[in-house]
Design a protein around this motif. Structure first.
Motif, PDB file in Angstrom:
ATOM      1  N   LYS A 238       0.859  -1.194   0.000  1.00  0.00           N
ATOM      2  CA  LYS A 238       0.000   0.000   0.000  1.00  0.00           C
ATOM      3  C   LYS A 238       0.888   1.234   0.000  1.00  0.00           C
ATOM      4  CE  LYS A 238      -3.380   2.694   2.599  1.00  0.00           C
ATOM      5  NZ  LYS A 238      -4.203   2.825   3.843  1.00  0.00           N
ATOM      6  N   VAL A 239       0.572   2.206  -0.862  1.00  0.00           N
ATOM      7  CA  VAL A 239       1.339   3.452  -0.942  1.00  0.00           C
ATOM      8  C   VAL A 239       0.652   4.525  -0.120  1.00  0.00           C
ATOM      9  CG1 VAL A 239       2.221   5.259  -2.453  1.00  0.00           C
ATOM     10  CG2 VAL A 239       2.239   2.881  -3.228  1.00  0.00           C
ATOM     11  N   HIS A 240       1.361   5.048   0.880  1.00  0.00           N
ATOM     12  CA  HIS A 240       0.820   6.143   1.702  1.00  0.00           C
ATOM     13  C   HIS A 240       1.175   7.504   1.118  1.00  0.00           C
ATOM     14  CE1 HIS A 240      -0.639   3.799   5.125  1.00  0.00           C
ATOM     15  NE2 HIS A 240       0.462   3.050   5.035  1.00  0.00           N
ATOM     16  N   GLU A 241       2.440   7.651   0.685  1.00  0.00           N
ATOM     17  CA  GLU A 241       2.905   8.947   0.187  1.00  0.00           C
ATOM     18  C   GLU A 241       3.917   8.751  -0.925  1.00  0.00           C
ATOM     19  OE1 GLU A 241       2.915  12.412   3.627  1.00  0.00           O
ATOM     20  OE2 GLU A 241       4.596  11.002   3.545  1.00  0.00           O
ATOM     21  N   ILE A 242       3.984   9.724  -1.793  1.00  0.00           N
ATOM     22  CA  ILE A 242       5.037   9.777  -2.813  1.00  0.00           C
ATOM     23  C   ILE A 242       5.764  11.106  -2.638  1.00  0.00           C
ATOM     24  CG2 ILE A 242       5.565   9.777  -5.285  1.00  0.00           C
ATOM     25  CD1 ILE A 242       2.888   8.337  -5.710  1.00  0.00           C
ATOM     26  N   LYS A 243       7.084  11.021  -2.504  1.00  0.00           N
ATOM     27  CA  LYS A 243       7.884  12.235  -2.327  1.00  0.00           C
ATOM     28  C   LYS A 243       8.877  12.345  -3.474  1.00  0.00           C
ATOM     29  CE  LYS A 243       7.653  11.865   2.719  1.00  0.00           C
ATOM     30  NZ  LYS A 243       8.437  11.746   3.974  1.00  0.00           N
ATOM     31  N   ARG A 244       9.023  13.540  -3.973  1.00  0.00           N
ATOM     32  CA  ARG A 244       9.917  13.776  -5.112  1.00  0.00           C
ATOM     33  C   ARG A 244      10.904  14.890  -4.767  1.00  0.00           C
ATOM     34  NH1 ARG A 244       6.618  13.834 -10.331  1.00  0.00           N
ATOM     35  NH2 ARG A 244       6.488  11.660  -9.651  1.00  0.00           N
ATOM     36  N   LYS A 245      12.106  14.728  -5.267  1.00  0.00           N
ATOM     37  CA  LYS A 245      13.133  15.741  -5.001  1.00  0.00           C
ATOM     38  C   LYS A 245      12.819  17.042  -5.733  1.00  0.00           C
ATOM     39  CE  LYS A 245      17.054  12.633  -4.166  1.00  0.00           C
ATOM     40  NZ  LYS A 245      18.378  12.167  -4.662  1.00  0.00           N
ATOM     41  N   GLN A 246      12.921  18.124  -5.000  1.00  0.00           N
ATOM     42  CA  GLN A 246      12.771  19.457  -5.599  1.00  0.00           C
ATOM     43  C   GLN A 246      14.125  20.141  -5.520  1.00  0.00           C
ATOM     44  OE1 GLN A 246       9.175  21.902  -4.846  1.00  0.00           O
ATOM     45  NE2 GLN A 246      10.578  23.451  -4.085  1.00  0.00           N
ATOM     46  N   LEU A 247      14.722  20.383  -6.690  1.00  0.00           N
ATOM     47  CA  LEU A 247      16.079  20.928  -6.735  1.00  0.00           C
ATOM     48  C   LEU A 247      16.076  22.428  -6.477  1.00  0.00           C
ATOM     49  CD1 LEU A 247      17.511  19.071  -9.876  1.00  0.00           C
ATOM     50  CD2 LEU A 247      17.550  18.361  -7.480  1.00  0.00           C
ATOM     51  N   PRO A 248      17.068  22.934  -5.733  1.00  0.00           N
ATOM     52  CA  PRO A 248      17.181  24.387  -5.531  1.00  0.00           C
ATOM     53  C   PRO A 248      17.625  25.072  -6.817  1.00  0.00           C
ATOM     54  CG  PRO A 248      19.089  23.263  -4.603  1.00  0.00           C
ATOM     55  CD  PRO A 248      18.130  22.196  -5.049  1.00  0.00           C
ATOM     56  N   GLU A 249      17.277  26.330  -6.959  1.00  0.00           N
ATOM     57  CA  GLU A 249      17.690  27.107  -8.126  1.00  0.00           C
ATOM     58  C   GLU A 249      19.199  27.351  -8.088  1.00  0.00           C
ATOM     59  OE1 GLU A 249      16.001  28.210 -10.746  1.00  0.00           O
ATOM     60  OE2 GLU A 249      14.152  27.249 -10.054  1.00  0.00           O
ATOM     61  N   LEU A 250      19.828  27.333  -9.277  1.00  0.00           N
ATOM     62  CA  LEU A 250      21.253  27.636  -9.376  1.00  0.00           C
ATOM     63  C   LEU A 250      21.419  29.147  -9.483  1.00  0.00           C
ATOM     64  CD1 LEU A 250      22.769  24.931 -11.769  1.00  0.00           C
ATOM     65  CD2 LEU A 250      23.221  25.260  -9.338  1.00  0.00           C
ATOM     66  N   ASP A 251      21.617  29.792  -8.351  1.00  0.00           N
ATOM     67  CA  ASP A 251      21.773  31.241  -8.339  1.00  0.00           C
ATOM     68  C   ASP A 251      22.736  31.624  -7.215  1.00  0.00           C
ATOM     69  OD1 ASP A 251      20.280  30.855  -6.046  1.00  0.00           O
ATOM     70  OD2 ASP A 251      18.403  31.575  -6.924  1.00  0.00           O
ATOM     71  N   ASP A 252      22.856  32.938  -7.006  1.00  0.00           N
ATOM     72  CA  ASP A 252      23.791  33.412  -5.973  1.00  0.00           C
ATOM     73  C   ASP A 252      23.412  32.908  -4.583  1.00  0.00           C
ATOM     74  OD1 ASP A 252      25.145  34.715  -7.945  1.00  0.00           O
ATOM     75  OD2 ASP A 252      24.355  36.711  -7.491  1.00  0.00           O
ATOM     76  N   GLU A 253      22.102  32.787  -4.317  1.00  0.00           N
ATOM     77  CA  GLU A 253      21.664  32.303  -3.012  1.00  0.00           C
ATOM     78  C   GLU A 253      22.110  30.859  -2.787  1.00  0.00           C
ATOM     79  OE1 GLU A 253      20.287  33.963  -0.486  1.00  0.00           O
ATOM     80  OE2 GLU A 253      20.645  35.722  -1.741  1.00  0.00           O
ATOM     81  N   PHE A 254      22.044  30.067  -3.845  1.00  0.00           N
ATOM     82  CA  PHE A 254      22.501  28.681  -3.754  1.00  0.00           C
ATOM     83  C   PHE A 254      23.991  28.648  -3.426  1.00  0.00           C
ATOM     84  CE2 PHE A 254      24.444  24.979  -5.874  1.00  0.00           C
ATOM     85  CZ  PHE A 254      23.775  23.957  -5.219  1.00  0.00           C
ATOM     86  N   ALA A 255      24.776  29.506  -4.097  1.00  0.00           N
ATOM     87  CA  ALA A 255      26.215  29.564  -3.843  1.00  0.00           C
ATOM     88  C   ALA A 255      26.495  29.928  -2.387  1.00  0.00           C
ATOM     89  CB  ALA A 255      26.865  30.578  -4.779  1.00  0.00           C
ATOM     90  N   LYS A 256      25.720  30.868  -1.838  1.00  0.00           N
ATOM     91  CA  LYS A 256      25.910  31.269  -0.443  1.00  0.00           C
ATOM     92  C   LYS A 256      25.582  30.122   0.518  1.00  0.00           C
ATOM     93  CE  LYS A 256      24.832  36.165  -1.222  1.00  0.00           C
ATOM     94  NZ  LYS A 256      23.858  37.247  -0.967  1.00  0.00           N
TER      95      LYS A 256
END
Length: 451
Positions: A238-256
């Motif tokens: 039985k499947v209760h939940e499905i979770k999928r990876k959400q990638l962060p944006e490649l920007d200056d905030e990611f670099a920080k």
């Protein structure tokens, strides 16, 4: 003590040893002191039986085997050193004479380290160093970092696909009978991780939240639970939940977030440098491996099976140690993989044979070129180890000396110096001009057949 060595085959010979009667007498004394503690003679307490009484009752011959066990190891080691041989396996010993008042004579059939006939080892062509980093490689590294810092987000409407993490209940049975470990609730499983029985995860792909399904799989023939090996099992899922990876944006905030830099461009420039350094180390290792393999295959050497089997055991032990650093051990690995220890040893056999061959060849080159390790170089290695283990060099040296590994460390440093010598004396060519090592192996085989 007299010792002589006679070779009867390439890696096999006979060690003949004769030991003075005085040492035989001393060994008999030690044997008596050992066995008298348990000897039972009426009128005497254990351990207090006089030697003449003991020998009259039991015979001096009763001491012979214990005396041989005491004397043989020490005189064998002395004979090995005296004849300057290097045994690689336990000897087959034949005692020819051992008696009170006589010399001790024995023969030992010994397998020794083989002789090596070197091929060419200078001027060998290796790939020219290349540490250029492409934009694509930087992009791939950034993508790996995105995956590492991704968030798992619950998917409501879509069905599960490879790479998703599903939260499931499962209840397994074989022929309608539940089995141990076959049931769990709200278990998080990453699809495509191959952590479950082959075929299980593939059948969960396409299920939606709230779905029920019977998943039918067959346990591998080598499964650790023998009562399940090769049998078909049905899991109610039985499947209760499905979770999928959400990638962060490649920007200056990611670099920080992932580095010490304020902008993505700065971080990409640093990644470029890191990748170039990594590629340089990888290239160096690849060049060294190719060079040693090529020189090894060009040499002539008959390797005793005992050396290969010993190396296999070393590799198994190293593998177990690596598993333990990951929170596993060898028994757990064998259980999960459905393999036996013999399966693992068989897989390692080829690499073990290559390692033994290459080490023998490198030792011979070191001998030919007088490559030795100075005390300063050994101390430098001890300093490096001390820094890594947060100990003093003196402590590291004492530990290695206590377990007999100091000589092995010196040999390891000598091998590294030899490889550097070979690399310094090699010839760089474009990678696409190199002959595969397999061709070198075939050429060496043909030359040996012609001889």
């Amino acid at each position: 003590m007299k010792a002589t060595w006679e070779k009867i085959e390439k890696n096999l010979g006979v060690l003949e040893v004769e030991v003075d009667a005085d040492r035989v007498s001393a060994a008999l004394d030690k044997a008596f002191n050992k066995v008298v503690k348990k000897a039972s003679v009426p009128g005497f307490r254990k351990g207090k039986v006089p030697r003449p009484i003991f020998e009259a009752r039991y015979g001096v011959e009763s001491l012979y085997q214990d005396a041989i066990d005491i004397l043989l190891p020490e005189v064998y080691s002395e004979a090995v050193e005296q004849t300057d041989i290097f045994p690689v396996d336990r000897p087959e010993v034949d005692v020819e004479q051992f008696a009170k008042g006589q010399t001790f004579k024995f023969k030992a059939q010994v397998t020794v380290k083989p002789e090596v006939t070197l091929g060419d080892y200078k001027g060998i062509e290796v790939a020219a160093e290349n540490v250029e980093v492409s934009e694509e490689e930087v992009g791939q590294e950034l993508e790996r970092l995105q995956q590492r810092h991704a968030e798992l987000v619950v998917i409501e409407e879509e069905t599960a696909k490879s790479g998703d993490t599903v939260v499931i209940d499962f209840d397994g049975s074989v022929e309608g009978v539940p089995f141990e470990g076959g049931k769990s609730e709200r278990y998080s499983l990453e699809l495509g991780s191959n952590s479950f029985i082959p075929g299980f995860e593939d059948q969960v792909v396409g299920m939606a939240t709230g779905d029920f399904k019977d998943v039918t799989v067959t346990f591998p023939e080598g499964y650790q639970a023998e009562d399940l090996a090769g049998k078909e099992a049905v899991f109610k899922v039985k499947v209760h939940e499905i979770k999928r990876k959400q990638l962060p944006e490649l920007d200056d905030e990611f670099a920080k977030d992932v580095s010490e830099f304020d902008t993505l461009d700065e971080y990409k420039a640093d990644l470029n440098k890191q990748l170039a350094d990594r590629k340089a180390k990888e290239n160096e290792a690849t060049r060294e491996t190719y060079l040693v393999d090529k020189i090894g295959e060009a040499a002539e050497v008959e390797i005793p099976n005992a050396m290969v089997e010993s190396e296999v055991q070393n590799m198994v032990r190293d593998f177990d140690n690596r598993l333990r650093t990951q929170g596993m051990n060898l028994d757990m690995f064998l259980g999960f993989s459905g393999q036996t220890i013999q399966d693992l040893q068989d897989q390692m056999h080829g690499d073990a044979q290559k390692r033994v061959r290459n080490n023998l060849v490198l030792e011979q080159i070191a001998k030919e070129e007088n490559i030795e390790v100075s005390e300063d170089e050994l101390m430098e290695e001890l300093n490096t180890m001390a820094e890594a283990y947060k100990r003093t060099p003196e402590e590291i040296q004492q530990i290695l000396a206590a377990n007999g590994s100091l000589g092995s460390l010196r040999e390891e440093v000598q091998l590294r110096k030899t490889i550097k010598f070979l690399l310094d004396n090699s010839k760089e060519v474009p990678a696409d001009q190199l002959a595969p090592v397999e061709e070198v192996q075939e050429e060496a085989k043909e030359e040996a057949e012609e001889k």
